[in-house]
Scaffold this motif. Structure first.
Motif, PDB file in Angstrom:
ATOM      1  N   GLY A  69       0.960 -14.594  -6.823  1.00 49.62           N
ATOM      2  CA  GLY A  69       0.144 -14.370  -5.626  1.00 49.62           C
ATOM      3  C   GLY A  69      -0.312 -15.678  -5.024  1.00 49.62           C
ATOM      4  O   GLY A  69       0.480 -16.626  -4.884  1.00 49.62           O
ATOM      5  N   GLN A 106      -4.198  -1.606   1.248  1.00 47.67           N
ATOM      6  CA  GLN A 106      -4.897  -2.884   1.336  1.00 47.67           C
ATOM      7  C   GLN A 106      -3.901  -4.046   1.434  1.00 47.67           C
ATOM      8  O   GLN A 106      -4.070  -4.958   2.229  1.00 47.67           O
ATOM      9  CB  GLN A 106      -5.794  -3.057   0.119  1.00 47.67           C
ATOM     10  N   GLU A 107      -2.859  -3.998   0.614  1.00 50.33           N
ATOM     11  CA  GLU A 107      -1.862  -5.079   0.645  1.00 50.33           C
ATOM     12  C   GLU A 107      -0.755  -4.793   1.658  1.00 50.33           C
ATOM     13  O   GLU A 107       0.117  -5.640   1.871  1.00 50.33           O
ATOM     14  CB  GLU A 107      -1.266  -5.284  -0.749  1.00 50.33           C
ATOM     15  N   ASN A 114       0.050   1.022  -1.269  1.00 47.00           N
ATOM     16  CA  ASN A 114      -1.129   0.151  -1.372  1.00 47.00           C
ATOM     17  C   ASN A 114      -1.489  -0.305   0.036  1.00 47.00           C
ATOM     18  O   ASN A 114      -0.921  -1.265   0.559  1.00 47.00           O
ATOM     19  CB  ASN A 114      -0.820  -1.045  -2.283  1.00 47.00           C
TER      20      ASN A 114
END
Ligand code: 5GP
Ligand code: MN
Length: 339
Positions: free
Chosen positions: A102, A277-278, A275
């Protein structure tokens, strides 16, 4: 297999060093067990050692020894950056490419420290001065055991280190049943139990952690299971709404992908997890036999992993991702029927 020159490394680690240890993003049992076990070994060997995780990790791993000291990069960027800048050595465990970390990717690429890689995933990168890479190993935790052995450190094994290493071997082998589990794995496990790993307690701490909402979420997964017998393939999808409706927390879908693979005669299982959020669909791939999900994930989903377990992602909607997947699958019919 790529081996470390232990004589050389031992020379470098003869005097106390500042050492940072990094697992991959969304660390699992093997990533947390191996980093925390190694951290305690290095501390007992006289070094200043610290685990920095790219992001937080599931609560079912938070009972592991050494957990209190783990620094979460996403929550403590400044402090973590300073530790990385000051480190003499950086050990990277259970991954082999900075892109698996990340937002830690950039700090790691710029770090001046000497890198050591210990990992069992395919196609390792070449950033480390010392690389121990073995794709036939069941887990990074087993590799850390062999690393400690080669550093002549087995006398430092205690209940805490053994518990950490036992945990990762157990989770990465599906409790000692996947093909990567060798007779050596079992010998290592025996040593870990002798050194204080409480096997029953570890199994209960990891696997008997269901809550009502987590079991209900599993019910949704079972309901959403789709079978494609002509491809010996089964898949599950989980929308963000389904997760939200069941009080989803990190780690709650762990192992769901294996539901499909437990179908008799099936060799390929996938889970698609939305997901929001991502802005991604996270995919997990599992296979039995020769069909390489590592190749499949690399080819189509910007991912990778091992022959029989890999991950990837897509940046289109959940429905579109599944549609696309179904359009790709026919190319693999023959390989799936022969796996
Ligand atoms: P999971 O499906 O549990 O996330 O991952 C299965 C295996 O594939 C794990 O060993 C994990 O480290 C690896 N993996 C997961 N996602 C990726 C990815 O995007 N790239 C690579 N190279 N490996 C991955
Ligand atoms: Mn692993």
């Amino acid at each position: 297999m790529i081996a470390i020159d232990y004589t050389q490394l031992q020379k470098e680690l003869n005097v106390p060093k500042k050492i940072v240890i990094i697992p991959h993003k969304n660390p699992d049992g093997d990533a947390m067990g191996s980093t925390q076990g190694l951290c305690r070994f290095l501390k007992k060997s006289g070094h200043e050692a610290l685990v920095i995780s790219p992001n937080d990790y599931p609560s079912f791993l938070k009972w592991l020894p050494e957990t209190d000291d783990v620094l979460i990069f996403e929550k403590n960027r400044k402090e973590a950056q300073k530790k990385i800048d000051d480190a003499d050595f950086i050990f990277t465990l259970d991954f082999n490419h900075f892109s698996r970390c990340g937002d830690l990717e950039t700090p790691l690429s710029k770090a001046k420290a000497t890198f050591v890689m210990i990992d069992h995933h395919q196609q390792p990168d070449t950033y480390a001065k010392y690389t121990y890479s073995d794709v036939d190993m069941c887990s990074t935790c087993e590799m850390v055991y062999h690393f400690i052995e080669n550093m002549n450190g087995l006398d430092t094994l205690d209940a805490e280190i053994s518990t950490c290493l036992y945990t990762g071997i157990m989770t990465d082998t599906g409790s000692f049943r996947y093909r990567s589990t060798s007779s050596t794995t079992h010998r290592v496990i025996a040593q870990l139990i002798d050194a204080g790993a409480d096997n029953t307690n570890i199994h209960e701490s990891i696997y008997d952690t269901n809550t009502y909402s987590k079991l209900q979420l599993k019910g949704v997964a079972l309901k959403n299971l789709k079978l494609l017998p002509e491809y010996r393939t089964a898949y599950i999808s989980m929308s963000q709404k389904e997760l939200d409706d069941h009080n989803f927390k990190k780690g709650d879908t762990e192992g769901f992908v294996n539901i499909g693979l437990s179908m008799q005669g099936y060799v390929f299982a996938i889970i698609f997890i939305e997901n929001k959020q991502e802005g991604i669909i996270k995919m997990s791939f599992r296979s039995k036999g020769e069909f390489s999900v590592n190749e499949f994930a690399r080819q189509h989903y910007n991912g990778g992993g091992h022959n029989n377990a890999a991950g990837g992602r897509s940046e289109i909607s959940l429905d579109a991702t599944i549609k696309e997947f179904l359009s790709i699958l026919p190319q693999y019919k023959e390989a799936l029927l022969n796996s």
